[in-house]
Design an enzyme around this catalytic site. Sequence first.
Site, mmCIF file in Angstrom:
data_model
loop_
_atom_site.group_PDB
_atom_site.id
_atom_site.type_symbol
_atom_site.label_atom_id
_atom_site.label_comp_id
_atom_site.label_asym_id
_atom_site.label_seq_id
_atom_site.Cartn_x
_atom_site.Cartn_y
_atom_site.Cartn_z
ATOM 1 N N GLY A 81 0.956 -1.410 -0.025
ATOM 2 C CA GLY A 81 0.143 0.078 0.008
ATOM 3 C C GLY A 81 0.922 1.156 -0.018
ATOM 4 C CG ASN A 82 0.610 5.724 -1.455
ATOM 5 O OD1 ASN A 82 0.714 6.836 -0.949
ATOM 6 N ND2 ASN A 82 0.971 5.214 -3.119
ATOM 7 C CB ILE A 83 1.282 7.792 2.463
ATOM 8 C CG1 ILE A 83 1.865 8.373 3.774
ATOM 9 C CG2 ILE A 83 0.288 8.644 1.848
ATOM 10 C CD1 ILE A 83 2.501 9.705 3.597
ATOM 11 C CB ALA A 146 -6.457 1.994 6.194
ATOM 12 N N GLY A 148 -3.468 -2.767 5.127
ATOM 13 C CA GLY A 148 -2.189 -2.912 4.472
ATOM 14 C C GLY A 148 -1.443 -4.213 5.181
ATOM 15 N N GLY A 159 -1.720 -5.161 9.155
ATOM 16 C CA GLY A 159 -3.343 -5.426 9.241
ATOM 17 C C GLY A 159 -4.237 -4.401 8.883
ATOM 18 C CB ALA A 161 -5.693 1.399 11.010
ATOM 19 C CB CYS A 177 -4.596 4.663 0.636
ATOM 20 S SG CYS A 177 -4.819 3.927 2.704
#
Length: 235
Positions: A81-83, A146, A148, A159, A161, A177
């Site tokens: 995934g991203n940020i 989210a 990830g 996992g 959030a 993300c």
Amino acid sequence: MENRSCFSLRLDGLTKYLEGLNLQNLALEKVMSGKADCILILLEHEPVLTVGKSGGRENLLVDESELERLGVELQSTGRGGNITYHGPGQVVAYPVLNLGKWKKDLPWYVHSLEEVVIRVLEDYGIEAGRKPEYRGVWVKETKIAAVGIAVKRWFTMHGFALNVRVNKEHFKLINPCGIKDYTIASMDDFVDSVDLHEIIKSVEEKFSLVFKSKLIEVSREWLESGQSEGETRLA
């Protein structure tokens, strides 16, 4: 429920991101050595932005001096995934699993993590679901959780959030993300009173149901020790 050794560790207070990562690595050692099939770590992080393997610094909307002023860390991490953002008022779940004991199927695993969150929200009267093009859990056009993960040889880390009562101003520091078209939701947008400890218990309950496993509560001391499951010291 099938005969799997699954343990749950709840951490009180706020946990630094790297401290949580260290605990995941300790859990991974136990799972890889066969001392457990699953260890679920549940915590709240201090404010932190994490950048996944897919990158994400291009989705950071402020410079690092502004993050320092706000008391928000910036960390690279090994999940997909991203940020994304973690912080107070968010339940973070790190299931460290031997997927060989369940199903060697990553889409199934991600779907199952999302299902845990959807069932938690359902208990609070929040109708949530998925978007085919994005991971995570959504309430209409807003993202409330989210997902990830990192998986190596069918052993999992990281996992999901779930936003319970988060500081949404911190999400404005990034394109969460990497998504620019949607906004962030939190449980307190839909429910007048939310108790973080109750939600953590609900996450444990729904995880147990979705993954068809009985969770046994353990202490941090057990995780940090070399004990095997037969010597488990309950919290």
